[in-house]
Design a protein around this motif. Structure first.
Motif, PDB file in Angstrom:
ATOM      1  N   LEU A 396       0.756  -1.258  -0.174  1.00 56.73           N
ATOM      2  CA  LEU A 396      -0.090   0.151  -0.093  1.00 56.73           C
ATOM      3  C   LEU A 396       0.838   1.108   0.016  1.00 56.73           C
ATOM      4  CD1 LEU A 396      -2.716  -0.843   2.622  1.00 56.73           C
ATOM      5  CD2 LEU A 396      -2.846  -0.914   0.029  1.00 56.73           C
ATOM      6  N   LEU A 397       1.922   1.177   0.847  1.00 52.51           N
ATOM      7  CA  LEU A 397       2.820   2.337   0.683  1.00 52.51           C
ATOM      8  C   LEU A 397       3.509   2.581  -0.425  1.00 52.51           C
ATOM      9  CD1 LEU A 397       4.289   1.688   4.399  1.00 52.51           C
ATOM     10  CD2 LEU A 397       2.695   3.558   3.592  1.00 52.51           C
ATOM     11  N   LEU A 421       9.629  18.492  -1.250  1.00 50.55           N
ATOM     12  CA  LEU A 421       9.430  18.640   0.078  1.00 50.55           C
ATOM     13  C   LEU A 421       8.391  17.264   0.417  1.00 50.55           C
ATOM     14  CD1 LEU A 421       9.902  19.817   2.755  1.00 50.55           C
ATOM     15  CD2 LEU A 421       8.189  21.506   2.292  1.00 50.55           C
ATOM     16  N   VAL A 422       7.412  17.381  -0.108  1.00 52.58           N
ATOM     17  CA  VAL A 422       6.303  16.102   0.162  1.00 52.58           C
ATOM     18  C   VAL A 422       6.961  14.794   0.123  1.00 52.58           C
ATOM     19  CG1 VAL A 422       4.097  15.289  -0.618  1.00 52.58           C
ATOM     20  CG2 VAL A 422       4.444  17.721  -0.600  1.00 52.58           C
ATOM     21  N   ILE A 423       7.870  14.816  -1.178  1.00 59.48           N
ATOM     22  CA  ILE A 423       8.322  13.476  -1.251  1.00 59.48           C
ATOM     23  C   ILE A 423       9.300  13.026   0.037  1.00 59.48           C
ATOM     24  CG2 ILE A 423      10.094  11.940  -2.535  1.00 59.48           C
ATOM     25  CD1 ILE A 423       8.767  13.170  -5.142  1.00 59.48           C
ATOM     26  N   ILE A 424       9.840  14.283   0.390  1.00 63.46           N
ATOM     27  CA  ILE A 424      11.091  13.707   1.487  1.00 63.46           C
ATOM     28  C   ILE A 424      10.308  13.341   2.767  1.00 63.46           C
ATOM     29  CG2 ILE A 424      12.756  14.812   2.928  1.00 63.46           C
ATOM     30  CD1 ILE A 424      13.764  16.468   0.535  1.00 63.46           C
ATOM     31  N   LEU A 425       9.044  14.140   3.029  1.00 63.99           N
ATOM     32  CA  LEU A 425       8.526  14.102   4.127  1.00 63.99           C
ATOM     33  C   LEU A 425       7.812  12.598   4.202  1.00 63.99           C
ATOM     34  CD1 LEU A 425       6.470  17.535   4.857  1.00 63.99           C
ATOM     35  CD2 LEU A 425       8.592  16.333   6.016  1.00 63.99           C
ATOM     36  N   ASN A 431       9.627   5.453   6.381  1.00 63.19           N
ATOM     37  CA  ASN A 431      10.819   4.618   7.333  1.00 63.19           C
ATOM     38  C   ASN A 431      10.487   4.409   8.594  1.00 63.19           C
ATOM     39  OD1 ASN A 431      12.694   4.584   5.256  1.00 63.19           O
ATOM     40  ND2 ASN A 431      13.509   6.603   5.256  1.00 63.19           N
ATOM     41  N   LEU A 432       9.392   5.582   9.144  1.00 69.03           N
ATOM     42  CA  LEU A 432       9.043   5.365  10.313  1.00 69.03           C
ATOM     43  C   LEU A 432       8.118   4.338  10.515  1.00 69.03           C
ATOM     44  CD1 LEU A 432       8.745   9.152  11.602  1.00 69.03           C
ATOM     45  CD2 LEU A 432      10.264   7.510  12.221  1.00 69.03           C
ATOM     46  N   ASN A 435       9.952   0.863  10.545  1.00 69.70           N
ATOM     47  CA  ASN A 435      10.775   0.629  11.624  1.00 69.70           C
ATOM     48  C   ASN A 435       9.794   0.088  12.566  1.00 69.70           C
ATOM     49  OD1 ASN A 435      13.265   1.226  10.340  1.00 69.70           O
ATOM     50  ND2 ASN A 435      13.162   3.569  11.021  1.00 69.70           N
ATOM     51  N   LEU A 436       8.397   0.713  12.679  1.00 76.72           N
ATOM     52  CA  LEU A 436       7.555   0.495  13.697  1.00 76.72           C
ATOM     53  C   LEU A 436       6.972  -1.072  13.471  1.00 76.72           C
ATOM     54  CD1 LEU A 436       5.792   0.911  16.180  1.00 76.72           C
ATOM     55  CD2 LEU A 436       4.147   1.961  14.400  1.00 76.72           C
ATOM     56  N   ALA A 437       6.944  -1.311  12.150  1.00 75.18           N
ATOM     57  CA  ALA A 437       6.472  -2.758  11.727  1.00 75.18           C
ATOM     58  C   ALA A 437       7.522  -3.773  12.171  1.00 75.18           C
ATOM     59  CB  ALA A 437       6.160  -2.867  10.113  1.00 75.18           C
ATOM     60  N   ILE A 438       8.802  -3.330  11.765  1.00 72.30           N
ATOM     61  CA  ILE A 438       9.973  -4.345  12.111  1.00 72.30           C
ATOM     62  C   ILE A 438       9.988  -4.475  13.713  1.00 72.30           C
ATOM     63  CG2 ILE A 438      12.280  -4.755  11.974  1.00 72.30           C
ATOM     64  CD1 ILE A 438      12.514  -3.099   9.386  1.00 72.30           C
TER      65      ILE A 438
END
Length: 665
Positions: A396-397, A421-425, A431-432, A435-438
């Motif tokens: 989905l992401l 800027l939108v892409i960077i955010l 990534n967050l 990391n949370l899923a991992i």
């Protein structure tokens, strides 16, 4: 499993049954491309094989094949039916400890599903039957009540009758619930009467008659048997008629007022069971006739019936009947003064009793192992589901990222900085989330691993305890055998009585991982009493409590039978070989700060000296197992035990005893 299936197809297995229907069903399983059809066919085939030949174990093979195929399906009801089908086969083969968890698993699958209520009632009633046969009456009551609640809501008279009769049969075995049991029997009878189901009415008449028989209300019991005889006669049910005659005989035998009538009814039952060739029932009736002969003081007659029952039990290979008939024969010969024959049949009785107990233990352990496998499989499925969820989230992401990229491609050049800027955010957010899923996945993995390790340790404790008990029992049985060989029958009986009381206490704590130190000390005292009976010399036993209260003893937890191997070593390897006039064994328990010190001290020959007939490589199996049990105890409890052994010597450096110290913190 697939290999075995191909072998069956190639060599045309199914024992002596070359059934065209079976061949076509096997072809469906082999060639059909639909797993759903294969599963349904495998379930049906397993039932047909059992009906054709109950001893053919291929019924289990196809039931297990259906369950294995269903694990890949999303049809939860179909999975539940596979568990229920395998449970029924185990129940048909009298493996109730294996059957019960399968039915309960089937019920758990559909409890919260919007499915036909019939399945919920069926699975719950099946779980109740298996639990009742396994004498887990509280569990049986819970499942029957669940089935009855649904049946009453659906006004399903058939399942109301089934659940009510099961509740009556279960509650009748629970102390203080007999009156409640009768109300459910009557409820079941009423439902079967409304359905005009004479077979169901007959079953409940027999249950109600048995209830009054247990209450020693013989008149009311026989009133229901009269009604039962009328129904079975109208139905021309030979088995039912024979059962009715048998229960008439039981009522008159237990009442003890008219043994002639008891004998007449048993003879009628014997004739019908012989006619319909139910040899195991014939053997049971012969045992009952033997009991009638005993009450009439006709030892020769009762002995003849018991011998006939024993012969038939051997022919049909029924261990329960062999155990019962051997016991009755032993008692008969003992009453006649023929102690040689009495001992022979008593040994046969003990052998079959031990065999049945072993089968029951193996079945129970298999049931526990099966439950553990279910939990393990569920954990694996949960882990797979978690991985699937992570993959879905990642997909989905990624899809969202592609959408944003398309917007960037079709956007205006003037919006490049804003889009960047939108892409960077977005990437940071991605990534967050990753990391949370991992982290969540790692946490689940650790929890599953901890659960698995704990279950493994519990299974290891069970295995070590099962090793230790035979080690001690073999020593005691050998001592009894020695007393019998020496013709010291009175001492053998006294020793056997003491042993039975000791084992009864052991069985009360056999399912508990720990016991209180007070209970362990009582068990050790009884063990020493057993050992004192095994040799002529007297032990000087002292138990000393130093600065410790009964409350401390009750609060301190230790593994069951933890002291016995060390006491055994002190007696057999320290005191018995010793030439001392006074052979002392002392057990002292002292409170040391927040710890408890247990000391086992003897004045024997020490560990360096060994009897002539004992090799230097001898190692106490009991002590080895106990050391292993202490390690397991330290792993799974908050307490900690330390073991140490001291060799005491006199001024001449000669051994003067051994001391074992156990520190419980």
């Amino acid at each position: 499993m697939v290999f075995r299936f191909l072998v069956i197809l190639v060599f045309g297995h199914f024992s002596a049954f070359a059934n065209p229907e079976f061949d076509s069903l096997k072809a469906v399983i082999e060639l059909d491309t639909s797993d759903h059809n294969k599963i349904r066919t495998a379930i049906y085939l397993s039932r047909q094989i059992h009906r054709a030949n109950p001893s053919d174990e291929d019924d289990f093979y196809y039931a297990e094949l259906a369950l294995e195929l269903s694990s890949l399906q999303t049809d939860t009801l179909l999975i539940a039916e596979c568990y229920d089908n395998l449970g029924l086969l185990y129940r048909y083969h009298s493996f109730y400890a294996k059957s019960t968890p399968l039915h309960i698993k089937a019920l758990e699958f559909v409890k919260n599903l919007n499915v036909d209520p019939y399945f919920k009632m069926r699975f719950a009633n099946n779980a109740g039957v298996s639990a009742r046969y396994d004498q887990a009456f509280d569990l049986a009551v819970d499942n029957y009540l669940y089935a009855l609640k649904i049946a009453e809501r659906e006004n399903d008279l058939r399942n109301i009758a089934i659940a009510s009769n099961g509740l009556g049969n279960s509650l009748s075995h629970i102390e203080g619930k007999s009156e409640e049991a009768l109300s459910y029997y009557l409820k079941a009878l009423e439902s079967e009467s409304q359905r005009e189901n004479t077979l169901g009415m007959a079953m409940n008449y027999l249950s109600i008659s048995g209830y009054y028989l247990r209450k020693q209300d013989y008149t009311t019991s026989r009133e229901y048997l009269d009604k039962l005889l009328v129904i079975n006669t109208e139905r021309k049910d030979q088995h039912g008629i024979a059962m009715t005659y048998e229960y008439f005989g039981h009522s008159y035998l237990e009442e003890g007022r008219n043994l002639d009538l008891a004998q007449d009814y048993y003879q009628k039952a014997l004739g019908v069971f012989s006619e319909i060739d139910q040899q195991h029932k014939v053997a049971g009736i012969l045992l009952a006739l033997g009991e009638v002969g005993q009450k009439r003081n006709e030892p020769a007659t009762s002995l003849r019936y018991f011998k006939q029952a024993y012969t038939i039990a051997k022919e049909v290979h029924n261990k329960a009947l062999l155990m019962q008939s051997s016991r009755m024969l032993s008692r008969s010969f003992e009453g006649m003064g023929d102690f040689s024959q009495a001992l022979k049949y008593f040994k046969t009785f003990e052998a079959y009793k031990d065999s049945l107990n072993l089968i029951e233990q193996e079945s129970t352990i298999s049931g526990l192992r099966m439950e553990y496998d279910f939990e393990k499989k569920e954990n694996e499925l949960n882990l797979l589901q978690a991985e699937k969820d992570v993959q879905t989230q990642q997909f989905l992401l990624t899809e969202e990222k592609f959408k944003r990229e398309r917007i960037v491609l079709f956007g205006l050049i003037s919006a490049i900085l804003v889009i960047t800027l939108v892409i960077i955010l977005s990437l940071r957010n991605l990534n967050l989330k990753k990391n949370l899923a991992i982290q969540q996945e790692e946490q689940k993995r650790k929890e599953l691993q901890a659960t698995y390790q704990n279950d493994l340790l519990q299974a290891e404790i069970l295995a070590t305890r099962m090793q230790m008990n035979p080690h001690f029992l073999f020593n005691c049985l050998n001592s009894i055998k020695l007393l019998i060989q020496k013709a010291q029958n009175r001492d053998a009986i006294k020793y056997l009585t003491t042993l039975s009381r000791f084992i009864r206490d052991i069985l009360q704590t056999s399912k508990m991982p720990t016991v209180t130190l007070s209970e362990e000390l009582d068990l050790t005292k009884k063990y020493i009493e057993l050992e004192e009976n095994r040799f002529e010399e007297k032990l000087d036993l002292k138990v000393c409590l130093k600065n410790i209260s009964e409350e401390d003893l009750q609060r301190t937890q230790v593994p069951p039978m933890i002291l016995q191997p060390f006491v055994e070593n002190s007696i057999w390897h320290g005191l018995l070989p010793s030439n001392r006039e006074v052979k002392r064994l002392s057990i002292s328990i002292a409170k040391e700060n927040d710890s408890v010190m247990i000391s086992i001290l003897d004045n024997g020959v020490g560990r360096q000296s060994k009897p002539v007939n004992q090799s230097n490589s001898h190692k106490s199996m009991g002590v080895t197992i106990t050391q292993h049990r202490i390690e397991l105890f330290n792993k799974i409890t908050n307490s900690h035990m330390e073991l140490s052994t001291l060799d005491h010597k006199d001024n001449n450096k000669e051994p003067k005893g051994t001391e074992v110290k156990i520190l419980v913190t």
